[in-house]
Design an enzyme around this catalytic site. Structure first.
Site, mmCIF file in Angstrom:
data_model
loop_
_atom_site.group_PDB
_atom_site.id
_atom_site.type_symbol
_atom_site.label_atom_id
_atom_site.label_comp_id
_atom_site.label_asym_id
_atom_site.label_seq_id
_atom_site.Cartn_x
_atom_site.Cartn_y
_atom_site.Cartn_z
ATOM 1 N N SER A 5 0.836 -1.201 0.000
ATOM 2 C CA SER A 5 0.000 0.000 0.000
ATOM 3 C C SER A 5 0.876 1.258 0.000
ATOM 4 C CB SER A 5 -0.966 -0.034 1.181
ATOM 5 O OG SER A 5 -1.938 0.969 1.079
ATOM 6 N N GLU B 33 -5.117 -5.318 -5.200
ATOM 7 C CA GLU B 33 -4.956 -5.807 -3.836
ATOM 8 C C GLU B 33 -4.609 -7.296 -3.819
ATOM 9 O OE1 GLU B 33 -8.494 -4.797 -1.689
ATOM 10 O OE2 GLU B 33 -8.023 -2.642 -1.660
ATOM 11 N N HIS C 2 -3.998 -0.695 -4.739
ATOM 12 C CA HIS C 2 -5.446 -0.893 -4.585
ATOM 13 C C HIS C 2 -6.127 -0.600 -5.929
ATOM 14 C CE1 HIS C 2 -4.951 -0.976 -0.184
ATOM 15 N NE2 HIS C 2 -4.187 0.097 -0.318
#
EC number: 3.4.15.6
Length: 284
Positions: free
Chosen positions: A149, A218, A191
């Protein structure tokens, strides 16, 4: 906005170069929300590449606002995978980036893992510090560095700090700032499919001298070694190649107007596929 590239620069200069990793090290760049309870495919691969059960893992919690909780969670995961040496490097302030205890941990580490959180915190606290210098030195020597992330977003030399999702490309769609520079010459967003970030990745890519943009889903990662990328995980990687674009209106649009890009190339590749950074070609 980090200076938008001119039409001439795009055609004559920046598009002639491919982002090849000039290092002995490897990168595991994760799109976020990686599996932590099941097979842990991505984290398992990170451990394997970082020397397996003999790995010495340093968990960097700089991006998160919950360093104790997040650090403990990853320690438990890596120990469950068989790693005996897991240390938490909790740099809350820039002064911590010169702490001798943390520098010693990173000197001995075979793998360094950046958690999620806020990528701007990573650069605010670490960039141009002793830890930053040491990580790049160790990376050149063979260190494996992973990030999920926010830990993925900070990997390029120019990173996406924030931006709109589910929108068409515009200059105002993204905010860009200098990243940590482990994989220069690319744009990275995470994402990706889950948050509809195609427009903002294109916006980021067209505003900088980068050849390739990587959108990472993801529970999916790219493992980067020298001039090759391997896809790992349950989703896919979207690769945008603007090396041979025939037209862009980036020099003519106002901040809130739509961008045009003609002649870009798109690849979407799942687990097990590879991508040649030098040739910019997929490998089945």
């Amino acid at each position: 906005m980090v200076g938008a590239k001119s039409r001439e620069q795009s055609d004559e200069e920046s598009k002639q170069q491919s982002p090849v990793l000039k290092s002995q090290g490897q990168l595991i760049i994760i799109g976020g929300a990686e599996d932590k309870e099941g097979d842990c495919t991505i984290l398992r691969e990170f451990v394997r590449r970082a020397s397996g059960r003999g790995a010495k893992i340093a968990v960097m919690t700089v991006a998160t606002s919950l360093p104790g909780e997040v650090g403990s969670d990853y320690r438990d995961i890596f120990e469950r995978l068989g790693v005996e040496k897991v240390d938490i490097v909790d740099t809350e302030r820039r002064e911590d980036a010169s702490d001798p205890r943390y520098l010693e941990i990173l000197k001995e580490a075979t793998g360094v893992f950046f958690t999620g959180g806020d990528q701007a915190r990573v650069t605010d606290v670490l960039k141009d510090t002793e830890i930053d210098k040491l990580l790049h030195e160790r990376f050149a020597q063979g260190l494996v560095i992973a990030g999920t992330s926010a830990g993925a977003a900070m990997m390029p030399d120019i990173m996406i700090v924030e931006g709109e999702a589910e929108t068409n490309p515009r200059l105002e769609t993204v905010t860009l700032e200098p990243g940590m520079g482990f994989l220069p010459g690319v744009a990275i967003d995470q994402h990706f499919a889950q948050r509809g970030r195609l427009g903002r990745l294109i916006s980021a890519l067209i505003q900088q001298p980068a050849v390739l943009g990587f959108g990472i889903d993801e529970n999916t990662a790219i493992a980067v070694k020298e001039d090759e990328i391997e896809v790992i995980g349950e989703g896919a990687i979207t690769i945008i190649d603007v090396a041979n674009i025939t037209h862009t209106n980036v020099d003519e649009t106002l901040h809130d107007e739509s961008l045009a890009i003609c002649g870009a190339k798109l690849h979407v590749i799942p687990h097990g596929y590879r991508f040649d950074l030098r040739k910019r070609e997929c490998k089945c």
